[in-house]
Write an enzyme that holds these catalytic residues in place. Sequence first.
Site, PDB file in Angstrom:
ATOM      1  N   ASP A  25       0.782  -1.252   0.000  1.00  0.00           N
ATOM      2  CA  ASP A  25       0.000   0.000   0.000  1.00  0.00           C
ATOM      3  C   ASP A  25       0.809   1.296   0.000  1.00  0.00           C
ATOM      4  O   ASP A  25       0.424   2.271   0.663  1.00  0.00           O
ATOM      5  CB  ASP A  25      -0.961   0.011   1.199  1.00  0.00           C
ATOM      6  N   LYS A 130      -6.647  -4.636  -3.346  1.00  0.00           N
ATOM      7  CA  LYS A 130      -7.245  -5.395  -2.239  1.00  0.00           C
ATOM      8  C   LYS A 130      -8.277  -4.540  -1.508  1.00  0.00           C
ATOM      9  O   LYS A 130      -8.006  -3.386  -1.191  1.00  0.00           O
ATOM     10  CB  LYS A 130      -6.158  -5.897  -1.287  1.00  0.00           C
ATOM     11  N   LYS A 133      -7.697  -5.145   4.658  1.00  0.00           N
ATOM     12  CA  LYS A 133      -6.393  -4.806   5.222  1.00  0.00           C
ATOM     13  C   LYS A 133      -5.379  -5.899   4.857  1.00  0.00           C
ATOM     14  O   LYS A 133      -4.260  -5.604   4.464  1.00  0.00           O
ATOM     15  CB  LYS A 133      -6.497  -4.636   6.748  1.00  0.00           C
ATOM     16  N   CYS A 163      -2.271  -2.846   7.655  1.00  0.00           N
ATOM     17  CA  CYS A 163      -2.230  -3.730   6.486  1.00  0.00           C
ATOM     18  C   CYS A 163      -0.989  -4.617   6.456  1.00  0.00           C
ATOM     19  O   CYS A 163      -1.038  -5.750   5.973  1.00  0.00           O
ATOM     20  CB  CYS A 163      -2.339  -2.906   5.215  1.00  0.00           C
ATOM     21  N   GLN A 203       8.359 -14.768  21.303  1.00  0.00           N
ATOM     22  CA  GLN A 203       8.111 -16.209  21.400  1.00  0.00           C
ATOM     23  C   GLN A 203       8.828 -16.962  20.270  1.00  0.00           C
ATOM     24  O   GLN A 203       8.247 -17.782  19.575  1.00  0.00           O
ATOM     25  CB  GLN A 203       6.606 -16.501  21.363  1.00  0.00           C
TER      26      GLN A 203
END
Length: 226
Positions: A25, A130, A133, A163, A203
């Site tokens: 975008d 698109k 998002k 996005c 993580q």
Amino acid sequence: MPSIAAQPYEYELPIESEIALIVIDMQRDFLEPGGFGEALGNDVELATAIVPTVKRLLEGCRAMNLSIFHTQEGHRSDLSDCPQSKLKRGRGNLAIGDPGKFGRILVLGEPGNEIIPELAPIPGEVLIPKPGKGAFYSTDLEVQLIARNVTHLLIAGVTTEVCVQTTMREANDRGYECLLVEDATASYFPEFKQATLEMVRAQSGIVGWTATTDQVLEGLRSWKEN
Ligand code: C5J
């Protein structure tokens, strides 16, 4: 094995991997004063600041013949692909579909919806319009990636926590090895960008990896030489 010096650990690039760059975008609606981003009350200079870095990343990936994708958030002119919830949300000066400085806000084909000239796709690169998002929602992005046997996705663009992050999570769930390019993504809220980078690599890389443009280009060079 070639790799990119990334966080939280090396992002491996097996010789047989197919790597694509996806630039999210980088369009006038989000980057230029008078567009949708500014209508929502944002300081677009925070987003335009990354343009030279995204250009360097894009040109580096072009030089290595990677598959290149660009996405463009926008809607059909009758807004039939824009949910009411999205139309009503935001409460900025201008709503989706309203006439703005560069044509109708966030409508495909309008001047404001174009990718900025510095980063415009060149022949052979794929432009994915698109409505959502995430770049996988209601698009043929996955079909295009499968057609090119892509396994690894380098992700850049705006905005980091909207996005870009949505697309990265969609890709991660589909099995792509995803790396978010730290200095080639921006948010109107620097603290949200920082939080996203940390979320992605927490993580042991629950959503993927992060690295700078220099680290990405250096790693790609070693992959290309092998
Ligand atoms: C937003 C985007 N923020 N490209 N779009 O509405 O992140």
